[in-house]
Design an enzyme around this catalytic site. Structure first.
Site, short mmCIF file in Angstrom:
data_model
loop_
_atom_site.label_atom_id
_atom_site.label_comp_id
_atom_site.label_asym_id
_atom_site.label_seq_id
_atom_site.Cartn_x
_atom_site.Cartn_y
_atom_site.Cartn_z
N VAL A 1 0.87 -1.17 0.00
CA VAL A 1 0.00 0.00 0.00
C VAL A 1 0.91 1.22 0.00
CG1 VAL A 1 -1.71 1.32 1.33
CG2 VAL A 1 -1.90 -1.17 1.17
N TYR B 1 -0.58 -10.19 9.23
CA TYR B 1 -0.74 -11.59 8.83
C TYR B 1 -1.18 -12.43 10.03
CZ TYR B 1 1.83 -10.05 4.69
OH TYR B 1 2.23 -9.39 3.56
N GLU C 1 6.21 -15.03 2.12
CA GLU C 1 7.46 -14.69 2.80
C GLU C 1 7.39 -13.22 3.15
OE1 GLU C 1 7.79 -18.19 0.66
OE2 GLU C 1 7.69 -16.27 -0.38
#
Length: 161
Positions: A82, A126, A114
């Site tokens: 972003v 995540y 990764e």
């Protein structure tokens, strides 16, 4: 200048078009220490049958993007970013949710990625969405930084009826 937060709600996610590649390559170069070159991004978008790419657009501008490989039951989030002036508005999270759902709808049962072990914000995002660290890859990036290989298992799409 960053847009007010209420306008972030109007951001739209759509499939990446060839016309987006210039903005995506510029964002890639501004975001990552070892960016993919324009030609590599163009190859993935136009020639890789396993690649799906998306942009999040705000006020007519590419505010972020993601490249995702879906190969049968496995998916791999290759790149997600972003733009600096659009961060902190939930766009990265919306884009992540979008690619996870896209992978699930297209038969993937797991997703991996990764991430630089120094990227605390990305790791937290995540983990918030169920990714866990599978292992650490020493010297993964060209500058010697290690990567965390993270994975999440995706629930199958519910059957209708």
């Amino acid at each position: 200048m960053a847009l007010p937060l209420d306008r972030a709600a109007r951001a739209g996610i759509r499939p990446m078009a060839e016309e987006d590649l210039g903005a995506v390559a510029a964002l890639e170069a501004a975001t990552f220490p070892d960016p993919w070159p324009y030609e590599a991004l163009a190859f993935e978008l136009k020639q890789n049958p396993f690649c799906s790419a998306f942009v999040v657009e705000m006020a007519g501008e590419v505010a972020g993007y993601a490249f995702l490989f879906v190969m049968y039951e496995a998916s791999h989030l290759i790149n997600i970013a972003v733009a600096q002036n659009f961060r902190g508005r939930g766009l990265g999270e919306r884009l992540l949710r979008h690619v996870v759902e896209y992978a699930r709808r297209n038969g993937a049962r797991e997703m991996h990625l990764e991430v630089r072990e120094t990227n605390a914000a990305a790791i937290a995002l995540y983990e918030k969405h169920g990714f866990t660290v599978r292992h650490r890859n020493k010297n993964y990036y060209r500058d010697g930084t290690a990567a965390l290989n993270m994975q999440v298992f995706l629930e199958p799409e519910p059957k209708a009826g």
